[in-house]
Design an enzyme around this catalytic site. Structure first.
Site, PDB file in Angstrom:
ATOM      1  N   ASP A 109       0.823  -1.219   0.000  1.00  0.00           N
ATOM      2  CA  ASP A 109       0.000   0.000   0.000  1.00  0.00           C
ATOM      3  C   ASP A 109       0.856   1.268   0.000  1.00  0.00           C
ATOM      4  O   ASP A 109       0.407   2.330   0.403  1.00  0.00           O
ATOM      5  CB  ASP A 109      -0.953   0.008   1.203  1.00  0.00           C
ATOM      6  CG  ASP A 109      -0.224  -0.086   2.525  1.00  0.00           C
ATOM      7  OD1 ASP A 109       0.990  -0.387   2.532  1.00  0.00           O
ATOM      8  OD2 ASP A 109      -0.865   0.153   3.567  1.00  0.00           O
ATOM      9  N   LYS A 160       4.548   2.002  16.007  1.00  0.00           N
ATOM     10  CA  LYS A 160       3.479   2.930  16.406  1.00  0.00           C
ATOM     11  C   LYS A 160       3.558   3.389  17.874  1.00  0.00           C
ATOM     12  O   LYS A 160       2.642   3.140  18.669  1.00  0.00           O
ATOM     13  CB  LYS A 160       2.114   2.314  16.105  1.00  0.00           C
ATOM     14  CG  LYS A 160       1.991   1.942  14.626  1.00  0.00           C
ATOM     15  CD  LYS A 160       0.580   1.646  14.177  1.00  0.00           C
ATOM     16  CE  LYS A 160       0.532   1.370  12.691  1.00  0.00           C
ATOM     17  NZ  LYS A 160       0.887   0.053  12.246  1.00  0.00           N
ATOM     18  N   ASP A 219       1.953   6.233   2.286  1.00  0.00           N
ATOM     19  CA  ASP A 219       1.150   5.041   2.549  1.00  0.00           C
ATOM     20  C   ASP A 219      -0.286   5.457   2.232  1.00  0.00           C
ATOM     21  O   ASP A 219      -0.809   6.379   2.857  1.00  0.00           O
ATOM     22  CB  ASP A 219       1.301   4.673   4.031  1.00  0.00           C
ATOM     23  CG  ASP A 219       0.415   3.509   4.444  1.00  0.00           C
ATOM     24  OD1 ASP A 219      -0.671   3.340   3.846  1.00  0.00           O
ATOM     25  OD2 ASP A 219       0.797   2.785   5.367  1.00  0.00           O
TER      26      ASP A 219
HETATM   27  N1  GDD Z   1      -0.599 -11.384   3.165  1.00  0.00           N
HETATM   28  C1  GDD Z   1      -0.855 -10.542   4.159  1.00  0.00           C
HETATM   29  N2  GDD Z   1      -1.432 -11.034   5.305  1.00  0.00           N
HETATM   30  N3  GDD Z   1      -0.568  -9.208   4.035  1.00  0.00           N
HETATM   31  C2  GDD Z   1      -0.853  -8.386   5.063  1.00  0.00           C
HETATM   32  C3  GDD Z   1      -1.458  -8.843   6.262  1.00  0.00           C
HETATM   33  C4  GDD Z   1      -1.762 -10.257   6.373  1.00  0.00           C
HETATM   34  O1  GDD Z   1      -2.265 -10.740   7.371  1.00  0.00           O
HETATM   35  N4  GDD Z   1      -1.624  -7.781   7.094  1.00  0.00           N
HETATM   36  C5  GDD Z   1      -1.154  -6.706   6.445  1.00  0.00           C
HETATM   37  N5  GDD Z   1      -0.691  -7.060   5.215  1.00  0.00           N
HETATM   38  C6  GDD Z   1      -0.102  -6.156   4.216  1.00  0.00           C
HETATM   39  C7  GDD Z   1      -1.016  -4.979   3.910  1.00  0.00           C
HETATM   40  O2  GDD Z   1      -1.819  -5.262   2.758  1.00  0.00           O
HETATM   41  C8  GDD Z   1      -0.008  -3.863   3.618  1.00  0.00           C
HETATM   42  O3  GDD Z   1       0.381  -3.872   2.266  1.00  0.00           O
HETATM   43  C9  GDD Z   1       1.202  -4.227   4.477  1.00  0.00           C
HETATM   44  O4  GDD Z   1       1.059  -5.606   4.803  1.00  0.00           O
HETATM   45  C10 GDD Z   1       1.309  -3.380   5.767  1.00  0.00           C
HETATM   46  O5  GDD Z   1       0.125  -3.491   6.487  1.00  0.00           O
HETATM   47  P1  GDD Z   1      -0.692  -2.199   6.970  1.00  0.00           P
HETATM   48  O6  GDD Z   1      -1.907  -2.674   7.683  1.00  0.00           O
HETATM   49  O7  GDD Z   1      -0.875  -1.242   5.869  1.00  0.00           O
HETATM   50  O8  GDD Z   1       0.309  -1.624   8.082  1.00  0.00           O
HETATM   51  P2  GDD Z   1       0.529  -0.113   8.538  1.00  0.00           P
HETATM   52  O9  GDD Z   1       0.431   0.820   7.415  1.00  0.00           O
HETATM   53  O10 GDD Z   1      -0.342   0.157   9.713  1.00  0.00           O
HETATM   54  O11 GDD Z   1       2.065  -0.146   9.088  1.00  0.00           O
HETATM   55  C11 GDD Z   1       3.091  -0.709   8.290  1.00  0.00           C
HETATM   56  O12 GDD Z   1       3.482   0.187   7.265  1.00  0.00           O
HETATM   57  C12 GDD Z   1       4.089   1.420   7.709  1.00  0.00           C
HETATM   58  C13 GDD Z   1       4.467   2.218   6.488  1.00  0.00           C
HETATM   59  O13 GDD Z   1       3.346   2.615   5.827  1.00  0.00           O
HETATM   60  C14 GDD Z   1       4.284  -1.046   9.184  1.00  0.00           C
HETATM   61  O14 GDD Z   1       5.213  -1.775   8.411  1.00  0.00           O
HETATM   62  C15 GDD Z   1       4.958   0.226   9.732  1.00  0.00           C
HETATM   63  O15 GDD Z   1       6.105  -0.108  10.478  1.00  0.00           O
HETATM   64  C16 GDD Z   1       5.330   1.147   8.578  1.00  0.00           C
HETATM   65  O16 GDD Z   1       5.890   2.365   9.066  1.00  0.00           O
HETATM   66 MG    MG Z   2      -0.197   0.704   5.442  1.00  0.00          MG
END
Ligand code: GDD
Ligand code: MG
Length: 362
Positions: A109, A160, A219
């Site tokens: 994303d 976070k 993001d």
């Molecule tokens: N296959 C799979 N299975 N993918 C997953 C799953 C799962 O259970 N959960 C999340 N993802 C994928 C999401 O589709 C996304 O592309 C990515 O993993 C990160 O998940 P998000 O839910 O978007 O996390 P976030 O945005 O709260 O936090 C993450 O991204 C930040 C940067 O945007 C973390 O990696 C943070 O540390 C980081 O700063």
């Molecule tokens: Mg994200």
């Protein structure tokens, strides 16, 4: 180098648009995010991509048939009703990835222009198990936060943290190079958060490094960020418009219109408007700062400001859609209806009366 794209998350904050498409397929200036990512991966010579998906995202991505720029693509599916998180899918693909060389992992994303080649180079210069691309942001509390030492090592990683306790503004940009040694840190068949369960441990063991990166990064997980990246790209590129615009209509740049867009008479479109394929705009319509997905039609004398409209939405005459409204696919707004700021409408819902308080209508 092989790459794994994590694309199996739920996208809660982008509802109701994420009810009908995964985040990786959200259009950014009329091109799915995943397509932008494939394009960038191909430029950096990546030949193999594994998409870590769930049942729904796999079906949606396959149906979309996006161009892959010659990259060989396979899917790795989380077990039904058991999402593996951000770490579990890495362990699941251990055999496919193999133990011969470092590999790239991307959150699906993210829109960015991180230099993957430089990231790999930094990784190879150190005794690192993981090297994280780090980006500087004002409010790090929504992200994974890294404390970076002068020699490029990350001494602490906290996912976070509360805003006041965040020790730095350098955040995990959702882009890593990992060495095969990472597989020993992730248990098999379980839901694992690489950010909470693995990175802090690697930091303690002095095997976590950072690569600071200052380019374009976002993001798209929140509506305001999704609109922002579209506007940023409209500012960065000159998009040529070849559409049918009626008499006395005005197009205020920057805008981007996909094929088949039609605009009636005396309408004012822009600035910062993206119209998807076959969007039909009537007469005397005003649209600014909005993203409108394909197949949507907007009837005469309506106005839309700062909103996101899904696929095949129908907007009646003299309707008013205010800032921060999000309309799911196939929503129908009747004539003369006003939606106040921050109203979200679930897919396929018909709205017959004005809504004056923010919130979700399902
Ligand atoms: N296959 C799979 N299975 N993918 C997953 C799953 C799962 O259970 N959960 C999340 N993802 C994928 C999401 O589709 C996304 O592309 C990515 O993993 C990160 O998940 P998000 O839910 O978007 O996390 P976030 O945005 O709260 O936090 C993450 O991204 C930040 C940067 O945007 C973390 O990696 C943070 O540390 C980081 O700063
Ligand atoms: Mg994200």
């Amino acid at each position: 180098m092989k790459a794994l794209i994590l694309a199996g998350g739920v996208g809660t904050r982008l509802r109701p648009l994420s009810c009908t498409r995964p985040k990786s397929l959200f259009p950014i200036v009329n091109k799915p995010l995943l397509q932008w990512t494939f394009e960038r991966l191909a430029k950096h010579g990546i030949s193999d991509v594994i998409l870590a998906v769930n049942y729904q995202t796999e079906a949606a991505i396959k149906q979309h048939r996006i161009p892959k720029y010659g990259i060989h693509t396979t899917y790795s599916r989380d077990p039904l009703k058991k999402p593996l998180g951000t770490g579990g899918p890495i362990k699941k693909t251990e055999k496919q990835i193999g133990h011969s060389e470092p590999f790239l992992v991307l959150n699906g994303d993210i829109f960015s222009d991180v230099n993957y080649t430089e990231l790999l180079k930094t990784h190879n210069e150190k005794e690192a198990i993981a090297t994280i691309a780090l980006h500087c942001v004002e409010d790090p509390s929504r992200y994974g936060v890294a404390e970076l030492m002068q020699n490029g090592r990350i001494s602490r990683f906290i996912e976070k943290p509360p805003r006041e306790s965040a020790q730095s503004n350098l955040i995990n940009a959702g882009t890593y190079v990992l060495s095969p040694g990472i597989f020993e840190y992730i248990p098999k068949g379980q839901q694992v958060s690489i950010e909470r369960d693995v990175f802090p441990k690697l930091a303690e063991e002095k095997a976590l490094y950072g690569y600071v990166y200052g380019g374009l990064w976002i993001d798209i997980g929140k509506p305001e960020d999704y609109l922002q990246i579209n506007e940023t790209l409209l500012d960065s590129f000159a998009y040529r418009q070849e559409n049918k615009t009626g008499r006395n209509s005005v197009v205020r740049e920057p805008v981007a219109f996909d094929t088949g867009v039609s605009i009636g008479e005396k309408s004012v479109i822009g600035p910062y408007v993206i119209l998807g394929r076959n969007v039909a705009v009537g007469n005397n319509v005003h649209i600014q700062h909005s993203v409108i997905l394909p197949g949507t039609s907007i009837s005469d004398s309506s106005s839309i400001d700062g909103a996101i409209l899904g696929d095949s939405v129908i907007i009646g005459e003299k309707a008013k859609i205010a800032k921060k409204c999000i309309l799911g696919d196939h929503v129908k707004i009747r004539d003369n209806v006003t939606l106040a700021e921050g109203v979200s409408i679930c897919p396929a819902k018909e709205v017959t009366e004005s809504v004056f308080t923010r919130g979700n209508i399902c």
